[in-house]
Design a protein around this motif. Sequence first.
Motif: not given
Length: 439
Positions: A233, A235, A252, A295, A321, A327
Amino acid sequence: MIFARRLHGWLFALLILLGAGAIGYLTARHDRVADWTYGHRVSLSPETRAVLAKLDGPVEIVSYANPQGDLRQTIAAVLQRYQQAKPDLRLSFVDPQQDPAAMRNLGITVDGELILHYRDREQRLDTLTERSLTDALERLVRGNDRIVAFVTGDGERRPDGVANADLGLFVSQLEQSGMRAVPLNFSQTATVPDHTDLVVLASPQAALAPGAAKALVDYLGSGGNLLWLADPGNQDPSLQPLADALGIRVLPGELVDASSTALGLKDPRMIALGDYPPGAITRGFTLTTLFPEVAPLAQVRKSEWQIAPFLRSSPQAVVQSLTDTPAASLKGPLDFAFALSRLSPSPAKSEQRVVVIGNGDFLSNSYLGNGGNRALGERIFDWLLGDDQLINLPSRGAPDRVLTVSQGALNVLSTAFIVAMPLVLLLLGGFIAWRRRRA
């Protein structure tokens, strides 16, 4: 004639006794050991002896080992080789069962755990091998001369914090091994200060100011070393210039692995690893590590950086996602840690190093004590600071420690030793007795 023979016999016996006494006298005063094992694996390596030569004062080692069993004898036998090379290295034992409360305060969790003291520094060991002990001694030698700057001001994990997500426990242990942690707030400075050995960007929760992102990119351009801990999260567009400079991308979503339930983990977002891609950081590393909420990372373009993944999920892992937006349909195995290196633009250093990991929780106060998390974190910092030579001491095990024998060959050997050899000895004894009776 008989007197002369007796005299010769007494003289011979006297010479034997004198020779035995001389050998005992010499061996008591001169220690001479020859190691004929493969690779001299029961002797200290030249790298270890070089580290011991740097220690110009006494070293105190305290082992918190239970007196029952053979653990104390095993530890003493390993350290005896070090004491032969460094006589002022002293070992003492403490029974951890005598004062459990004191052991908890010291953080002693493993039977036989060692604490090494040298001057005002200390190191801890929960696994005793030449590799781990020599590495700890090297850290004691190093002293407080490594400056690690932790970026602050944007919700990063605090290096001195006590909250579950902070890095206070880990950083305090690093400081005992010769690292000095300092804050780096780009609202107060426009550049990374000189003489900074490493910059740590630990999971910022807010967007970095444009000046901060530029300062980090400029720091990379000047040859600085960097550790970037990213979480799912995060990004953040403000970090895109940094990712572009490295040629990587934080994807993501987050990794989930259904196979984690086989290890007793209830949350599939907990990624447990026991096997690692080969590399400078993970060479010879076999401890299990735990990473919550990971991630995935990807290399997006080729660059002058040499990029090597060293943390990788199982084939059963997929990307899930974090929002209602689907995702990317990615399946494992997926990388979530990269070690990057290149020739340094700075003439003061030969190589520049960067580590990017899609997780920061594994070094946090909550998860540091899980498996080999702390040991892996120490290896990462050592590699980034250029102290990897002694961490990766070559394995010197014997190549023939395992004898593979088929069942048929085992049956033949068993018959030969249990039946044939006693029978041959019996026949020889009977033949000798028969010859003597006929003589």
